[in-house]
Scaffold this motif. Structure first.
Motif, PDB file in Angstrom:
ATOM      1  N   GLU A   1      -2.254  -0.365  -0.761  1.00 20.17           N
ATOM      2  CA  GLU A   1      -1.123   0.459  -1.195  1.00 20.17           C
ATOM      3  C   GLU A   1       0.170  -0.347  -1.148  1.00 20.17           C
ATOM      4  N   GLY A   2       0.933  -0.236  -2.248  1.00 15.83           N
ATOM      5  CA  GLY A   2       2.184  -0.991  -2.326  1.00 15.83           C
ATOM      6  C   GLY A   2       2.026  -2.369  -2.939  1.00 15.83           C
ATOM      7  N   ARG A   3       0.787  -2.854  -3.022  1.00 16.10           N
ATOM      8  CA  ARG A   3       0.538  -4.177  -3.616  1.00 16.10           C
ATOM      9  C   ARG A   3      -0.248  -4.072  -4.922  1.00 16.10           C
TER      10      ARG A   3
ATOM     11  N   THR B   1      -1.659  -1.819  -8.302  1.00 16.29           N
ATOM     12  CA  THR B   1      -1.313  -0.707  -9.179  1.00 16.29           C
ATOM     13  C   THR B   1      -2.408  -0.539 -10.224  1.00 16.29           C
TER      14      THR B   1
END
Length: 124
Positions: A65-67, A69
Motif C-alpha cells: 500500500e502506497g507503493r 497502484t
C-alpha cells in the motif's frame, strides 16, 4: 473462458519502478474482477492487489500500500500494476487472476482463471 498473459517483469534495483500488464483474451473481460498475486521461492503465494470490474474498488496488501497502484482498461482487456519504490522483498513471480464477480478477494480459490506469471527481481 479467459486467458491471461502477464508481462513487464524484470531485474531492477531497490527503489526502481516497474509496470506489469495483464492482458486478457476471451469474452466479457469487464465481467471479471482481477487480482494480482505473487510467490517467492519457498513461500506461499500471497495476495497483492485487486480491482473490481468497473475499477470503482481496489484493495491492497499492507506490504504494498502506497507503493503499488492497480488500474484497468476494459476497452483494451488489460490490467496494470504500477510498482514504485521496489524493495528486495518484492522479488517474486507475479500472476494475475480473474474472478467472475464484481469484487476482488484475497483468496486464491475465489479466482477462476490464472496467468503463467512474470518474474520480478529486485536487487539491493
Amino acid at each position: 473462458q479467459v486467458q491471461l498473459v502477464e508481462s513487464g517483469g524484470g531485474l531492477v534495483q531497490a527503489g526502481d519502478s516497474l509496470r506489469l500488464s495483464c492482458v486478457a483474451s476471451g469474452r466479457h473481460f469487464s465481467d471479471y474482477a482481477i487480482g494480482w498475486f505473487r510467490q517467492a521461492p519457498g513461500v506461499e503465494r500471497e495476495f497483492v492487489v485487486g480491482i473490481s470490474r468497473s475499477e470503482t474498488t481496489t484493495t491492497y496488501a499492507h506490504s504494498v500500500e502506497g507503493r503499488f497502484t492497480v488500474s484497468r482498461d476494459n476497452a483494451a482487456n488489460t490490467v496494470y500494476l504500477q510498482m514504485n519504490s521496489l524493495k528486495p522483498e518484492d522479488t517474486a513471480v507475479y500472476s494475475c487472476a480473474a474472478r467472475f464477480n464484481n469484487w476482488p478477494t484475497h483468496r486464491e480459490n475465489d479466482y477462476n482463471y490464472w496467468g503463467q506469471g512474470t518474474q520480478v527481481t529486485v536487487s539491493s
